[in-house]
Design a protein around this motif. Structure first.
Motif, PDB file in Angstrom:
ATOM      1  N   HIS A  73      -0.377  13.224  -3.097  1.00  0.00           N
ATOM      2  CA  HIS A  73      -1.341  12.236  -2.852  1.00  0.00           C
ATOM      3  C   HIS A  73      -2.553  12.676  -2.459  1.00  0.00           C
ATOM      4  O   HIS A  73      -3.640  12.168  -2.660  1.00  0.00           O
ATOM      5  N   TYR A  74      -2.726  13.913  -1.791  1.00  0.00           N
ATOM      6  CA  TYR A  74      -4.036  14.243  -1.175  1.00  0.00           C
ATOM      7  C   TYR A  74      -4.712  15.227  -2.315  1.00  0.00           C
ATOM      8  O   TYR A  74      -5.591  15.792  -2.076  1.00  0.00           O
TER       9      TYR A  74
ATOM     10  N   ARG B 253      -2.820   4.342   5.118  1.00  0.00           N
ATOM     11  CA  ARG B 253      -2.970   3.870   3.952  1.00  0.00           C
ATOM     12  C   ARG B 253      -3.811   4.618   2.713  1.00  0.00           C
ATOM     13  O   ARG B 253      -4.890   4.946   3.308  1.00  0.00           O
ATOM     14  N   LEU B 254      -3.380   4.804   1.612  1.00  0.00           N
ATOM     15  CA  LEU B 254      -3.955   5.927   0.740  1.00  0.00           C
ATOM     16  C   LEU B 254      -4.389   4.963  -0.570  1.00  0.00           C
ATOM     17  O   LEU B 254      -5.392   5.309  -1.245  1.00  0.00           O
TER      18      LEU B 254
ATOM     19  N   SER C  96       0.745  -1.220   0.075  1.00  0.00           N
ATOM     20  CA  SER C  96      -0.199  -0.047   0.259  1.00  0.00           C
ATOM     21  C   SER C  96       0.934   1.288  -0.013  1.00  0.00           C
ATOM     22  O   SER C  96       1.879   1.174   0.536  1.00  0.00           O
ATOM     23  N   LEU C  97       0.306   2.211  -0.678  1.00  0.00           N
ATOM     24  CA  LEU C  97       1.085   3.476  -0.552  1.00  0.00           C
ATOM     25  C   LEU C  97       0.494   4.224   0.918  1.00  0.00           C
ATOM     26  O   LEU C  97      -0.623   4.111   1.175  1.00  0.00           O
ATOM     27  N   VAL C  98       1.507   4.681   1.298  1.00  0.00           N
ATOM     28  CA  VAL C  98       1.184   5.357   2.724  1.00  0.00           C
ATOM     29  C   VAL C  98       1.810   6.697   3.048  1.00  0.00           C
ATOM     30  O   VAL C  98       2.710   7.097   2.024  1.00  0.00           O
TER      31      VAL C  98
ATOM     32  N   PHE D 184       7.318  10.922   9.117  1.00  0.00           N
ATOM     33  CA  PHE D 184       7.295   9.320   9.024  1.00  0.00           C
ATOM     34  C   PHE D 184       6.418   8.674  10.175  1.00  0.00           C
ATOM     35  O   PHE D 184       6.667   7.447  10.465  1.00  0.00           O
ATOM     36  N   GLU D 185       5.510   9.346  10.736  1.00  0.00           N
ATOM     37  CA  GLU D 185       4.925   8.711  12.070  1.00  0.00           C
ATOM     38  C   GLU D 185       3.542   8.747  11.691  1.00  0.00           C
ATOM     39  O   GLU D 185       2.937   9.547  10.694  1.00  0.00           O
ATOM     40  N   GLY D 186       2.492   7.840  12.145  1.00  0.00           N
ATOM     41  CA  GLY D 186       1.060   7.690  11.980  1.00  0.00           C
ATOM     42  C   GLY D 186       0.776   7.598  10.474  1.00  0.00           C
ATOM     43  O   GLY D 186       0.018   8.434   9.953  1.00  0.00           O
TER      44      GLY D 186
END
Length: 320
Positions: A296-297, A93-94, A81-83, A88-90
């Motif tokens: 990504h968003y 999954r996208l 999965s793309l994350v 680099f925390e929390g």
């Protein structure tokens, strides 16, 4: 007797190199067609001149034009999965990384950067299938990183379709690996990944971290980048852990410090939230910017970013 003039066609050497290497993938991965194999023997990768040294050219009045930069989509992968997270925390999954990569490719992104974000923790790289599928469908430069600890690990991801590799943890633990990878595949294949955090000494000092910004190395970022270049790294992937995922602007002081210290291209990441943020990074010395959350968003697109960069006086490769 009349003569016929034949048109002269000029092909950029780097573009020809890329097309020859990519062409091989239509008949399956073949290590003979790695970038190192395609480059003529004895030819070293092109290095940029060190900034602030030697005799420069006179500045012209008017709007300052930054050099042409590359726009790279960074895709952090966990399992399949793309994350994306913050510093680099929390991790969230996208979706499927291949779907995002295809969209970015079709929109005109310059390069793709895949990082197996948990590979070093588990001692393996899980990108082989993703790289193979990407190389079969998308004809674009691809860099892969995460969990690469040996020349054989690098060979495996190159055979699956990567053009370059980014190495952080293993290079910190054994710097000689940089020289080994550069000797085996060419320095243009070896990208030293540097995760930078503000150092305890205060502003203007950064420490190199590994394992996704969790572990101290004790290494000064600028000195480590210089040493990496001396060992054979052909590019530096510089990520500001402090700014990563925040989308509030990049660490310009960090970018300028590292860019001035090395003569190889510097790819910068962490904090880009707009075209203006990327333009500022270019003016600070970045040769490329790796964007993640911004793309990504769906906050923007590659064509919109490039249009904004052109408007800000930064040269980019045109989409389409």
């Amino acid at each position: 007797m009349p003569t016929t003039k034949m048109p002269c066609i000029f092909v950029d050497a780097m573009l020809l190199d890329f097309l020859l290497c990519k062409k091989s993938r239509s008949i399956g991965p073949d290590p003979r067609y790695s970038r190192a194999a395609c480059r003529p023997a004895g030819i070293s990768p092109i290095k940029k001149p060190k900034r602030g040294r030697g005799r420069g050219t006179a500045k012209k009045p008017g709007k300052k034009m930054a050099k042409k930069i590359r726009l790279i989509a960074r895709l952090d992968v966990k399992d399949e999965s793309l994350v994306k997270g913050i510093q680099f925390e929390g991790l969230r999954r996208l979706g499927k990384p291949g779907d995002f990569a295809r969209d970015y490719y079709e929109a005109g992104i310059d390069e793709l950067l895949y990082i197996d974000i948990v590979a070093s923790l588990y001692g393996r790289n899980n990108l082989h299938d993703i790289l193979r599928q990407t190389s079969e469908k998308l004809f674009i430069p691809v860099t892969a990183g995460g969990g690469l600890r040996s020349v054989e690990d690098v060979r495996a991801v190159l055979q699956m379709g990567a053009d370059k590799v980014a190495i952080n943890t293993a290079a910190i633990r054994r710097p000689e690996l940089i020289r080994e990878v550069a000797a085996a595949f060419g320095s243009q294949c070896m990208v030293l990944s540097v995760q930078a955090k503000q150092g305890r000494a205060g502003p203007g000092h950064w420490e190199a971290y590994y394992n996704n910004g969790r572990e101290h190395s004790g290494l000064d970022v600028v000195e480590w980048a210089k040493r990496g270049e001396a060992l054979g790294a052909g590019e530096i992937l510089l990520t500001s852990v402090d700014c990563e995922g925040m989308q509030r602007g990049m660490d310009l002081a960090l970018i300028e410090a590292v860019s001035r210290a090395v003569s190889v291209p510097v790819i910068c990441g962490g904090g880009a939230g707009s075209a203006e943020d990327i333009a500022q990074a270019a003016r600070a010395g970045a040769d490329a910017v790796a964007a993640a959350a911004l793309l990504h968003y769906k906050k923007t697109t590659a064509p919109a970013l490039k249009a904004g960069l052109l408007a800000a006086g930064v040269e980019v490769r045109r989409c389409g």
